[in-house]
Design an enzyme around this catalytic site. Structure first.
Site, PDB file in Angstrom:
ATOM      1  N   HIS A   1      44.348  30.146  38.632  1.00  0.00           N
ATOM      2  CA  HIS A   1      44.130  29.041  39.737  1.00  0.00           C
ATOM      3  C   HIS A   1      43.140  28.211  38.632  1.00  0.00           C
ATOM      4  O   HIS A   1      43.806  28.295  37.388  1.00  0.00           O
ATOM      5  CB  HIS A   1      43.550  29.062  40.328  1.00  0.00           C
ATOM      6  CG  HIS A   1      43.523  28.155  41.737  1.00  0.00           C
ATOM      7  ND1 HIS A   1      44.633  27.244  41.871  1.00  0.00           N
ATOM      8  CD2 HIS A   1      43.006  27.936  43.625  1.00  0.00           C
ATOM      9  CE1 HIS A   1      44.343  25.948  42.576  1.00  0.00           C
ATOM     10  NE2 HIS A   1      43.300  26.238  43.666  1.00  0.00           N
TER      11      HIS A   1
ATOM     12  N   HIS B   1      53.566  28.256  36.307  1.00  0.00           N
ATOM     13  CA  HIS B   1      52.884  28.195  37.968  1.00  0.00           C
ATOM     14  C   HIS B   1      54.206  28.327  39.012  1.00  0.00           C
ATOM     15  O   HIS B   1      54.910  28.261  39.203  1.00  0.00           O
ATOM     16  CB  HIS B   1      53.545  25.811  37.904  1.00  0.00           C
ATOM     17  CG  HIS B   1      52.407  25.267  39.157  1.00  0.00           C
ATOM     18  ND1 HIS B   1      52.596  25.182  39.807  1.00  0.00           N
ATOM     19  CD2 HIS B   1      51.012  25.432  38.872  1.00  0.00           C
ATOM     20  CE1 HIS B   1      51.782  24.802  40.300  1.00  0.00           C
ATOM     21  NE2 HIS B   1      50.963  24.978  39.691  1.00  0.00           N
TER      22      HIS B   1
ATOM     23  N   ASP C   1      46.847  22.998  33.055  1.00  0.00           N
ATOM     24  CA  ASP C   1      45.351  23.680  32.551  1.00  0.00           C
ATOM     25  C   ASP C   1      45.170  23.518  31.264  1.00  0.00           C
ATOM     26  O   ASP C   1      44.678  24.115  30.556  1.00  0.00           O
ATOM     27  CB  ASP C   1      44.647  24.824  32.935  1.00  0.00           C
ATOM     28  CG  ASP C   1      44.789  24.812  34.693  1.00  0.00           C
ATOM     29  OD1 ASP C   1      43.654  23.568  35.173  1.00  0.00           O
ATOM     30  OD2 ASP C   1      44.541  25.861  35.224  1.00  0.00           O
TER      31      ASP C   1
HETATM   32  N1  CMC Z   1      52.890  33.788  30.685  1.00  0.00           N
HETATM   33  C1  CMC Z   1      53.839  34.659  30.028  1.00  0.00           C
HETATM   34  N2  CMC Z   1      54.585  35.359  31.740  1.00  0.00           N
HETATM   35  C2  CMC Z   1      54.356  34.799  32.698  1.00  0.00           C
HETATM   36  C3  CMC Z   1      53.340  33.741  32.909  1.00  0.00           C
HETATM   37  C4  CMC Z   1      52.496  33.618  31.722  1.00  0.00           C
HETATM   38  N3  CMC Z   1      51.795  32.491  31.564  1.00  0.00           N
HETATM   39  N4  CMC Z   1      53.848  33.099  33.994  1.00  0.00           N
HETATM   40  C5  CMC Z   1      54.174  34.183  34.383  1.00  0.00           C
HETATM   41  N5  CMC Z   1      54.927  34.261  33.537  1.00  0.00           N
HETATM   42  C6  CMC Z   1      55.470  35.555  33.789  1.00  0.00           C
HETATM   43  C7  CMC Z   1      55.328  37.064  35.073  1.00  0.00           C
HETATM   44  O1  CMC Z   1      55.333  37.452  34.379  1.00  0.00           O
HETATM   45  C8  CMC Z   1      57.082  37.632  36.123  1.00  0.00           C
HETATM   46  O2  CMC Z   1      57.688  38.251  35.234  1.00  0.00           O
HETATM   47  P1  CMC Z   1      58.586  39.422  35.709  1.00  0.00           P
HETATM   48  O3  CMC Z   1      58.911  38.737  36.335  1.00  0.00           O
HETATM   49  O4  CMC Z   1      59.209  39.814  33.900  1.00  0.00           O
HETATM   50  O5  CMC Z   1      57.430  40.711  35.935  1.00  0.00           O
HETATM   51  C9  CMC Z   1      57.231  35.999  36.141  1.00  0.00           C
HETATM   52  O6  CMC Z   1      57.039  34.866  35.315  1.00  0.00           O
HETATM   53  C10 CMC Z   1      56.761  35.527  37.834  1.00  0.00           C
HETATM   54  O7  CMC Z   1      55.749  35.189  37.155  1.00  0.00           O
HETATM   55  P2  CMC Z   1      54.283  35.646  38.489  1.00  0.00           P
HETATM   56  O8  CMC Z   1      52.811  35.996  37.996  1.00  0.00           O
HETATM   57  O9  CMC Z   1      55.032  36.233  39.805  1.00  0.00           O
HETATM   58  O10 CMC Z   1      54.910  34.418  39.361  1.00  0.00           O
HETATM   59  P3  CMC Z   1      54.194  33.513  40.532  1.00  0.00           P
HETATM   60  O11 CMC Z   1      54.703  32.183  40.704  1.00  0.00           O
HETATM   61  O12 CMC Z   1      53.201  34.443  41.556  1.00  0.00           O
HETATM   62  O13 CMC Z   1      52.465  32.631  39.353  1.00  0.00           O
HETATM   63  C11 CMC Z   1      51.098  31.700  38.256  1.00  0.00           C
HETATM   64  C12 CMC Z   1      52.029  31.445  39.092  1.00  0.00           C
HETATM   65  C13 CMC Z   1      50.595  30.476  38.035  1.00  0.00           C
HETATM   66  C14 CMC Z   1      49.996  32.664  38.446  1.00  0.00           C
HETATM   67  C15 CMC Z   1      51.424  32.399  36.772  1.00  0.00           C
HETATM   68  O14 CMC Z   1      52.267  31.402  36.586  1.00  0.00           O
HETATM   69  C16 CMC Z   1      50.548  32.428  36.277  1.00  0.00           C
HETATM   70  O15 CMC Z   1      49.655  33.048  35.843  1.00  0.00           O
HETATM   71  N6  CMC Z   1      49.667  31.666  34.714  1.00  0.00           N
HETATM   72  C17 CMC Z   1      48.842  31.865  33.829  1.00  0.00           C
HETATM   73  C18 CMC Z   1      48.009  31.423  34.131  1.00  0.00           C
HETATM   74  C19 CMC Z   1      47.701  29.698  35.041  1.00  0.00           C
HETATM   75  O16 CMC Z   1      47.563  29.062  33.907  1.00  0.00           O
HETATM   76  N7  CMC Z   1      47.513  29.307  35.646  1.00  0.00           N
HETATM   77  C20 CMC Z   1      47.231  27.771  36.331  1.00  0.00           C
HETATM   78  C21 CMC Z   1      48.063  27.348  36.969  1.00  0.00           C
HETATM   79  S1  CMC Z   1      48.497  26.005  37.217  1.00  0.00           S
HETATM   80  C22 CMC Z   1      46.019  25.258  37.606  1.00  0.00           C
HETATM   81  C23 CMC Z   1      46.869  24.971  39.515  1.00  0.00           C
HETATM   82  O17 CMC Z   1      47.218  24.704  40.479  1.00  0.00           O
HETATM   83  O18 CMC Z   1      45.587  25.920  39.289  1.00  0.00           O
END
Ligand code: CMC
Length: 382
Positions: free
Chosen positions: A226, A265, A319
């Site tokens: 987050h 996201h 971010d």
């Molecule tokens: N880099 C590489 N792969 C990614 C990324 C990333 N940053 N984000 C998602 N993916 C891939 C992930 O590996 C998964 O792949 P697979 O289906 O092959 O396993 C797929 O996309 C779905 O990802 P998820 O983590 O299950 O998706 P989610 O909706 O649960 O997560 C998230 C969203 C923000 C937690 C995730 O994109 C992430 O961890 N990003 C990096 C951390 C980040 O930048 N966070 C700040 C979010 S914006 C500010 C806020 O609102 O807080």
């Protein structure tokens, strides 16, 4: 009326669950749109101020000129902390993390508020104002304390953003720097039911108090999935040895299924509109401050990510470019997430005030998958 357990759907991570109604921020994740009370984020970033945006979130309408002047006055006269709060700041261990310090200090604000548990609308509005206006002093004060510098008391004649930079650095920022900070605060002020806002709602829905709700939210914001992501983005940029190493760095991470921080996201499957704005903005500040190398590095990461995972809807989020913006403003890495909190407190409190208008305890169920009817065996026989 609630459903029976058989009728309920398990939704891990609440990906497909709407938990309440809100008229505060609208997000269209498919088309990359974010509005606060119907106003486009780009319009607000260009034309509004953090003070006015906060008024909008708290009142669900823009203020008139006199209302804004009055609200600004209220904000400015609330900047300062009590002597006891300054004493608490200097009593904290210098090597504590600023996010832990901010969580503790925000919680401590409640200790000297005799109305901390007053549930009336007026008292909740007053507490929201107290946290919003005092957070800059809590963050800047702790930073100066840990660096062994004299504390700087707030200046009630300047904006919240300008005042924060003044208390942090001991000198007044340039107009451009103060505006840059203000725009970052506007862009981070609210974002639907993100994890920290939801956490604050869980707390307020028990009819606890506003200080507890915001303290809960700060703890939730801290995580790298987050609000903690902006700090990790900067660490990543510093780890990469130069433009020529970007390809290998990113491909290696993706091959290992590691996440690239600042991308992806839960809601946006198009470009995060806050990132669109921040990208242009970060470029301008990088040029002004001579940090173009970091900006070029970021752009290269984005190109590779676009090629590799863009088709899966993984784009830069807020971010990614806020990290280089804060860095160019000379802000320490571990203050990036406290800055996010300093802005989001506006949205957290707005959502809590809104939720309390028609409160219902938030209490989901879990899908129990453990054993049943186990025989209890006395400890002496185990
Ligand atoms: N880099 C590489 N792969 C990614 C990324 C990333 N940053 N984000 C998602 N993916 C891939 C992930 O590996 C998964 O792949 P697979 O289906 O092959 O396993 C797929 O996309 C779905 O990802 P998820 O983590 O299950 O998706 P989610 O909706 O649960 O997560 C998230 C969203 C923000 C937690 C995730 O994109 C992430 O961890 N990003 C990096 C951390 C980040 O930048 N966070 C700040 C979010 S914006 C500010 C806020 O609102 O807080």
């Amino acid at each position: 009326m609630s459903n029976t357990m058989q009728e309920m759907q398990t939704d891990i991570g609440l990906v497909n669950t709407i938990v309440a109604r809100s008229a505060l921020s609208f997000i269209d994740g498919e088309n990359g749109v974010l509005e606060y009370v119907g106003y486009d984020i780009d319009d607000l970033a260009r034309n509004s101020t953090f003070e006015e945006t906060t008024f909008l979130l708290w009142n669900k309408r823009l203020p008139s000129r006199s209302e804004l002047a009055e609200f600004t006055e209220q904000i400015r006269t609330n900047y300062d902390l009590s002597d006891r709060m300054w004493d608490i700041i200097v009593s904290l261990p210098r090597d504590a993390s600023p996010m832990h310090a901010l969580r503790t200090l925000t919680s401590a604000l409640s200790l000297e508020d005799p109305g901390a548990d007053d549930p009336s609308e007026e008292a909740n509005a007053r507490k929201s104002l107290a946290m919003l206006t005092k957070m800059p002093a809590l963050i800047a004060g702790f930073d100066r304390h840990r660096k062994g510098l004299d504390l700087v008391r707030p200046d009630a004649t300047i904006s919240l953003s300008e005042n924060f930079l003044y208390m942090l650095n001991g000198i007044k920022p340039t107009e451009r720097m103060a505006r840059a900070m203000d725009i970052c605060l506007i862009l981070h002020a609210d974002h639907g039911f993100n994890a920290s806002t939801f956490a604050s709602l869980v707390t307020i829905s028990t009819l606890s108090d506003m200080y507890s709700a915001v303290t809960t939210a700060i703890g939730t914001l801290k995580g790298p999935l987050h609000g903690g992501a902006n700090q990790v983005v900067m660490i990543m940029l510093q780890e990469i040895e130069g433009l020529d190493s970007v390809e290998e760095y990113v491909m290696d991470k993706l091959a290992k299924k590691d996440k690239i921080m600042g991308f992806g996201h839960r809601v946006y499957k198009a470009y995060d509109p806050r990132a669109t704005y921040l990208k242009t903005f970060a470029e301008g500040i990088a040029e002004d401050t001579g940090n173009t190398e970091l900006f070029e590095l970021s752009k290269r990461i984005e190109q590779i990510m676009d090629r590799e995972v863009g088709s899966r809807g993984i784009y830069p989020n807020v971010d990614f470019y806020s990290a280089t913006t804060y860095f160019s403003l000379g802000i320490d890495l571990d203050l990036f997430t406290p800055l996010f909190a300093m802005s989001r407190v506006s949205g957290w409190t707005a959502h809590c005030l809104e939720y309390l208008e028609d409160n219902r305890l938030i209490r989901p169920r879990c899908d129990y998958v453990g054993p049943h009817q186990q025989e209890y065996i006395a400890i002496s026989q185990r």
